[in-house]
Design an enzyme around this catalytic site. Structure first.
Site, mmCIF file in Angstrom:
data_model
loop_
_atom_site.group_PDB
_atom_site.id
_atom_site.type_symbol
_atom_site.label_atom_id
_atom_site.label_comp_id
_atom_site.label_asym_id
_atom_site.label_seq_id
_atom_site.Cartn_x
_atom_site.Cartn_y
_atom_site.Cartn_z
ATOM 1 N N HIS A 260 -112.672 -21.238 42.768
ATOM 2 C CA HIS A 260 -113.556 -20.056 42.777
ATOM 3 C C HIS A 260 -115.013 -20.477 42.547
ATOM 4 O O HIS A 260 -115.934 -19.975 43.203
ATOM 5 C CB HIS A 260 -113.170 -19.095 41.639
ATOM 6 C CG HIS A 260 -111.819 -18.478 41.774
ATOM 7 N ND1 HIS A 260 -110.796 -18.735 40.905
ATOM 8 C CD2 HIS A 260 -111.330 -17.588 42.671
ATOM 9 C CE1 HIS A 260 -109.720 -18.034 41.245
ATOM 10 N NE2 HIS A 260 -110.023 -17.337 42.321
ATOM 11 N N GLN B 80 -104.674 -14.717 54.572
ATOM 12 C CA GLN B 80 -105.563 -13.674 54.047
ATOM 13 C C GLN B 80 -106.931 -13.756 54.715
ATOM 14 O O GLN B 80 -107.505 -12.745 55.135
ATOM 15 C CB GLN B 80 -105.708 -13.833 52.536
ATOM 16 C CG GLN B 80 -106.832 -13.020 51.923
ATOM 17 C CD GLN B 80 -106.843 -13.070 50.418
ATOM 18 O OE1 GLN B 80 -106.028 -12.428 49.783
ATOM 19 N NE2 GLN B 80 -107.781 -13.802 49.827
ATOM 20 N N GLN C 102 -101.900 -4.824 46.243
ATOM 21 C CA GLN C 102 -101.429 -5.977 47.004
ATOM 22 C C GLN C 102 -100.234 -6.671 46.349
ATOM 23 O O GLN C 102 -99.786 -7.701 46.835
ATOM 24 C CB GLN C 102 -102.567 -6.968 47.261
ATOM 25 C CG GLN C 102 -103.071 -7.724 46.053
ATOM 26 C CD GLN C 102 -104.345 -8.496 46.362
ATOM 27 O OE1 GLN C 102 -105.413 -7.926 46.539
ATOM 28 N NE2 GLN C 102 -104.244 -9.812 46.447
ATOM 29 N N MET D 193 -109.734 -12.158 41.862
ATOM 30 C CA MET D 193 -108.927 -11.393 40.906
ATOM 31 C C MET D 193 -109.054 -12.011 39.513
ATOM 32 O O MET D 193 -108.221 -11.779 38.635
ATOM 33 C CB MET D 193 -107.458 -11.348 41.347
ATOM 34 C CG MET D 193 -107.292 -10.611 42.681
ATOM 35 S SD MET D 193 -105.641 -9.943 42.952
ATOM 36 C CE MET D 193 -104.650 -11.426 42.909
#
Ligand code: PAF
Length: 282
Positions: free
Chosen positions: A33, A149, A57, A26
């Protein structure tokens, strides 16, 4: 690095590019990341990152509007990390009409994060499936910091027979132990100094289990009390089985010894207005 927002243009750019590896994000990228981007290279020929802040979400009182959007800085980091293609769809690209078809991720969505954030995993599973359909990767990487997740995505891939290998990347931490997260940027200076207590609490609980403590419920209660006493508002500290995130019975699922069952400690707690999550495998 090519930056593409429309799905047809993306498909065109990806034709004939070999084995594609996707790292969905995101944005507001940090070293966690970037570590996934770097690992991605080993899994295929073309590395695609995606940046999309997925409205589906976020709950109605969550931080969708103020979620940090740092597109130019993110592009520079992705270029440096050697990413080949950035897929950065607009809402109109990804949700050109109301998304009435959504993915129900099954019972794992009811637990822990799912209980605190109703509908969250439905939104995650829906956007991830849509990103998978747009990019058609052979491999996709997700951080283990969002442990549940990752489990939801693995479960979806398995149940829907998607031909995609899911790889979990280890959580990247600051020197003081705080798990890197885009939401750390919301912390004040004082909160940032306090924040590593969450990781320390998990480490202490893990040490107690490894030392032979078997009253798991008491360990959880004590951890919550310690965090709350230090000014946190704790949603949960939970010792769970890695396989399905259900609570272990200490007799049936010992953490150590010949019949050891893999466990994980998961926690979510609010420091001021910032909600942090973390986990530690045993
Ligand atoms: O972990 C995230 O950044 C998001 O939940 C994801 C997987 C990109 C889906 O929006």
């Amino acid at each position: 690095m090519q930056v593409i927002s429309a799905i047809p243009a993306l498909r065109e750019a990806l034709a004939g590019r070999g084995r594609i590896v996707l790292v969905p994000t995101m944005g507001n990228l940090h070293a966690g990341h970037i570590s996934l981007m770097e690992q991605a290279r080993a899994h295929g020929d073309t590395v695609v990152a995606s940046i999309f802040v997925n409205r589906l979400q976020f709950g109605p009182n969550e931080d969708f509007d103020k979620y940090p959007r740092t597109f130019e800085a993110d592009c520079a980091k992705l270029r440096e990390a050697g990413v080949d293609i950035l897929f950065a769809p607009t809402e109109a690209d990804l949700y050109p009409e109301p998304q009435t078809v959504q993915v129900d991720p099954g019972p794992v969505q009811e637990l822990l994060e799912g209980e605190c954030r109703p509908g969250h995993f439905r939104g995650v599973a829906t956007v991830v499936l849509k990103l998978f359909n747009a990019v058609q990767p052979a491999v996709a990487l997700f951080g283990k910091k969002d442990y549940q997740q990752l489990m939801v995505i693995r479960h979806m891939v398995r149940q829907l027979a998607l031909p995609i290998a899911i790889v979990g990347g280890d959580t990247v931490r600051a020197d003081d132990g705080l798990a890197l997260s885009s939401r750390n940027g919301y912390l004040s200076e004082a909160e940032r100094a306090e924040a590593p207590r969450l990781a320390r609490t998990l480490a202490a609980l893990r040490a107690a289990v490894l030392a032979g403590e078997r009253d798991y419920a008491k360990l959880e209660r004590d951890a919550v009390a310690a965090l709350n006493a230090a000014g946190w508002q704790t949603d949960y500290v939970a010792l769970r089985q890695q396989s399905d995130l259900t609570p272990p019975s200490p007799a049936a699922a010992p953490a150590t010894g010949a019949n050891a069952v893999p466990l994980v400690i998961l926690a979510a707690a609010r420091l001021g207005k910032t909600r942090l999550i973390d986990n530690l495998e045993i």
